[in-house]
Design a protein around this motif. Structure first.
Motif, PDB file in Angstrom:
ATOM      1  N   SER A  65      26.345 -15.478 -68.148  1.00 52.35           N
ATOM      2  CA  SER A  65      25.459 -14.445 -68.285  1.00 52.35           C
ATOM      3  C   SER A  65      26.118 -12.953 -69.107  1.00 52.35           C
ATOM      4  O   SER A  65      25.341 -12.290 -69.505  1.00 52.35           O
ATOM      5  CB  SER A  65      25.726 -13.742 -66.683  1.00 52.35           C
ATOM      6  N   ASN A 105      21.330  -9.587 -71.487  1.00 56.24           N
ATOM      7  CA  ASN A 105      21.232 -10.084 -70.417  1.00 56.24           C
ATOM      8  C   ASN A 105      20.974  -9.622 -69.167  1.00 56.24           C
ATOM      9  O   ASN A 105      19.731  -9.430 -68.554  1.00 56.24           O
ATOM     10  CB  ASN A 105      21.934 -11.400 -69.997  1.00 56.24           C
ATOM     11  N   TYR A 106      21.906  -8.868 -68.712  1.00 56.63           N
ATOM     12  CA  TYR A 106      21.700  -7.841 -67.576  1.00 56.63           C
ATOM     13  C   TYR A 106      20.629  -6.808 -67.771  1.00 56.63           C
ATOM     14  O   TYR A 106      19.839  -6.580 -66.924  1.00 56.63           O
ATOM     15  CB  TYR A 106      23.282  -7.080 -67.185  1.00 56.63           C
ATOM     16  N   THR A 165      18.098  -7.037 -69.632  1.00 51.01           N
ATOM     17  CA  THR A 165      16.709  -7.605 -69.443  1.00 51.01           C
ATOM     18  C   THR A 165      16.607  -7.853 -67.703  1.00 51.01           C
ATOM     19  O   THR A 165      15.330  -7.521 -67.529  1.00 51.01           O
ATOM     20  CB  THR A 165      16.922  -9.163 -69.993  1.00 51.01           C
ATOM     21  N   VAL A 166      17.523  -8.268 -67.095  1.00 49.99           N
ATOM     22  CA  VAL A 166      17.216  -8.469 -65.982  1.00 49.99           C
ATOM     23  C   VAL A 166      16.806  -7.126 -65.297  1.00 49.99           C
ATOM     24  O   VAL A 166      15.676  -7.161 -64.542  1.00 49.99           O
ATOM     25  CB  VAL A 166      18.338  -8.872 -65.032  1.00 49.99           C
ATOM     26  N   LYS A 194      13.011  -6.322 -65.538  1.00 54.63           N
ATOM     27  CA  LYS A 194      12.028  -6.810 -65.079  1.00 54.63           C
ATOM     28  C   LYS A 194      11.414  -6.339 -63.865  1.00 54.63           C
ATOM     29  O   LYS A 194      12.205  -6.329 -62.697  1.00 54.63           O
ATOM     30  CB  LYS A 194      12.507  -8.301 -64.696  1.00 54.63           C
ATOM     31  N   ASN A 224      11.298 -12.778 -75.605  1.00 52.66           N
ATOM     32  CA  ASN A 224      12.995 -13.022 -75.337  1.00 52.66           C
ATOM     33  C   ASN A 224      13.698 -13.226 -76.699  1.00 52.66           C
ATOM     34  O   ASN A 224      14.834 -12.734 -76.901  1.00 52.66           O
ATOM     35  CB  ASN A 224      13.222 -14.545 -74.689  1.00 52.66           C
ATOM     36  N   VAL A 255      17.676 -12.698 -76.077  1.00 56.86           N
ATOM     37  CA  VAL A 255      18.118 -13.397 -74.867  1.00 56.86           C
ATOM     38  C   VAL A 255      17.335 -14.826 -74.652  1.00 56.86           C
ATOM     39  O   VAL A 255      16.322 -14.687 -75.290  1.00 56.86           O
ATOM     40  CB  VAL A 255      17.857 -12.383 -73.568  1.00 56.86           C
ATOM     41  N   VAL A 280      19.296 -15.384 -69.269  1.00 54.67           N
ATOM     42  CA  VAL A 280      18.758 -14.326 -68.128  1.00 54.67           C
ATOM     43  C   VAL A 280      18.961 -14.810 -66.848  1.00 54.67           C
ATOM     44  O   VAL A 280      19.122 -14.038 -65.820  1.00 54.67           O
ATOM     45  CB  VAL A 280      17.225 -13.904 -68.641  1.00 54.67           C
TER      46      VAL A 280
END
Lengths: 294, 312
Positions: free
Chosen positions: A38, A61-62, A64-65, A68, A250, A255, A260
């Motif tokens: 991650s 990655n974080y 992107t999270v 969302k 992505n 990413v 993700v």
């Protein structure tokens, strides 16, 4: 007594230590590996070889999270259902256990039997679905917290604990003119704090981890799905290599769905990892009362 | 388990007593109404298994077809396969998780370093608290083409090419069994560990005096000491054998391994919710419930005959 260690004993200790270390590694490695993935650059991860430490560190990655929307809504719903569900379930189970543990209660055995049966017989998926649908609980938040508030197992754990409280406390309170409500709130409940904590923990973990009810009853209402269910959708999209629009988006952000997902997994398990070591003694008590004493 | 039905001193229902217990009675009535709606009312839905249920006709006007749905089930080769999968995975999981938990508890108990013991135990609970969603996600990482398992297999030259673990039917049951062991061993061991603590320490001392080694003590003191606990947990779990087959199979299954991954619950979900054949789904669900109840009763009888503790 003098300690005399035989060779066999020494071998045993060494082998046992190796086994325990092996056990710990097997348990922790997958979790730490996900953490490393991650925090590692998505494209770089595809090359393989990322184990316990990120090779090309990134927080993308974080990032992107947390962008969302569905994950954020899911987290909100999950927190809400955990708080409301745990409170309602604990309150109702405690009240029921209190009633059943009163020696003088008129329908004591009938009421126990009524609930113990539910441990062994249930209508099954489809009939249950039909009932919830008929009650208007589908596509609603309440389907998470209203059904299943009472668990016969949890109730029996609470009852066993309450039975261990001396009757004299209740009797002297009654002499002072206290009714059952006062006895429950002011005398029994304060003494039950440890077992309440146990049951609250069991229910909270169950609520936080639930996804199937979300899929079954609320999949049409995107505003009501839980974090775990959203995580599951993320997982299956990774397995099917996801739609091209998503993939293009992505790629622009550097990413990959896999990284993700790893970040989302870590976010989802974080509350539990932070809390459970402190709650250890409670669930050990609870399990022991529930499993051995009965 | 709960000792229900034990007749206590006959309680007389008098007005005075009813009045005194008013609060208790009101609450229990409310809770019974709630329980009736959410736990007993769905049982009424079992009728649909004997009907050709159509939502528009409702429960009262759908055509009654007797045992047709059950006949269809037992002539459906998919259903038979699904039953086999459920039983096989249920039994494998029960056996391996059981044995592992007992072995782990006994070995952990032999660790004399308190700090080490506590640390290992705390870590061992962790997976229990993770959802199956997370566990299957982690499994995918570990078993993927670039995951650690394939990496080791390739490095040790056991295989030339990474294995696609999720594409072969051979690996599915072992993966499910391993995942169950990984998730629940530490948790299941809690009860055994506390049962071991309850064993009288003087027994161990006496055995040491007689020159018993560790193995002898484990075999003759620890194991017999936790025997009642083992038996009662075995009893409780036997009835659940068919219930242990949904989440992980649903989450890990895919088209390639369908023939070994699908369980009764998945079958019910597919027919009932996706295909809208409520009757068939319910029939399969009833079959599962009946088998579970029969298993519990049989296990209970066996325990009774062996002079062990019983559930009821």
């Amino acid at each position: 007594m003098k300690k005399k260690k035989s060779a066999a004993d020494k071998i045993f200790v060494v082998c046992n230590t190796i086994f325990m270390v092996f056990f710990v590694v097997i348990t922790l490695y997958p979790v730490l590996n996900t953490l490393a993935i991650s925090l590692n650059d998505g494209i770089d991860t595809i090359r393989g070889g990322v184990h316990l430490w990120p090779r090309k560190f990134t927080l993308k990655n974080y990032h992107t999270v947390f962008q969302k929307q569905n994950l954020l809504t899911g987290a909100y719903i999950s927190v809400l259902r955990t708080i409301v569900g745990t409170f309602l379930s604990l309150a109702l189970n405690a009240i029921l256990a209190f009633i059943i543990s009163r020696k003088k209660f008129l329908f004591k055995s009938q009421l126990s039997l009524f609930w113990v049966i539910t441990m062994y017989v249930n209508g099954g998926l489809i009939p249950t679905f039909m009932v919830y649908n008929g009650l208007g609980l589908t596509n609603s938040f309440w389907v998470y917290v209203i059904p299943g508030m009472i668990s016969a197992f949890n109730m029996l754990v609470l009852r066993t604990y309450m039975q261990g409280i001396p009757d004299s406390l209740e009797e002297s309170a009654q002499l002072d003119g206290a009714g059952y409500t006062v006895i429950f709130l002011k005398i029994i409940s304060p003494l039950c704090k440890p077992v309440y904590a146990t049951i609250a923990l069991f229910v909270a973990v169950y609520q936080w981890n639930s996804w199937f009810d979300s899929m079954l009853y609320n999949r049409m209402s995107t505003k009501l799905t839980t974090l775990q269910y959203e995580l599951m959708k993320l997982l299956s999209s990774v397995m099917q290599q996801s739609g091209s629009a998503e993939a293009a988006k992505n790629a622009a952000a550097a990413v990959t769905p896999a990284s993700v997902r790893a970040a989302a997994t870590i976010v989802t398990m974080l509350p539990i990892i932070c809390l459970y070591p402190f709650l250890q003694r409670y669930f050990v008590t609870g399990l022991t009362i529930g499993g051995v004493k009965e | 388990m709960a000792r229900i039905g034990v007749k206590e001193k006959e309680k007389k229902i008098t007005w005075k007593e009813v009045k005194r217990q008013k609060v208790l009675l009101i609450w229990s009535a409310a809770i019974v109404v709630y329980g009736f709606i959410f736990y007993y009312l769905p049982l009424g839905g079992w009728i649909t298994a004997f009907q050709n249920y159509k939502p528009k006709d409702g429960l009262l006007h759908s055509k009654f077809v007797g045992l047709d749905k059950f006949k269809f089930l037992f002539s459906d080769s998919t259903f038979l396969k699904v039953v086999r999968n459920t039983v096989a995975m249920g039994v494998i999981n029960l056996v391996v998780t059981f044995v592992m938990a007992i072995v782990f508890a006994i070995l952990l108990n032999e660790v004399k370093n308190t700090f080490g013991k506590k640390t290992v135990q705390t870590i061992s609970y962790l997976p229990h608290f993770l959802s199956w969603i997370i566990v299957t996600g982690i499994l995918h990482d570990v078993l993927s083409g670039t995951g650690i398992i394939n990496e080791m297999l390739v490095k040790l030259s056991i295989v030339d090419q990474p294995i696609n673990f999720f594409a072969h039917t051979t690996y599915f049951w072992p993966i499910v069994a391993f995942a169950n062991v990984w998730k629940e061993t530490g948790w299941n061991a809690i009860i055994y560990l506390s049962a071991i603590t309850a064993i009288d320490p003087s027994l161990y001392e006496a055995a040491s005096m007689d020159g018993a080694g560790r193995w002898a003590k484990i075999k003759h003191i620890t194991l017999p000491g936790i025997r009642p606990t083992i038996m009662i947990l075995l009893l409780m779990n036997v009835g659940n054998v068919l219930n242990a087959g949904f989440e992980i199979q649903y989450l890990l299954g895919n088209g390639l391994v369908k023939s070994v991954s699908e369980t009764i619950d998945i079958y019910v979900l597919k027919w009932g919710i996706s295909q809208n054949d409520f009757s068939l789904g319910t029939a399969a669900g009833i079959f599962k419930s009946l088998v579970s109840i029969i298993l519990i009763v049989i296990a209970n009888q066996l325990a009774k005959r062996a002079g062990e503790e019983r559930l009821f």
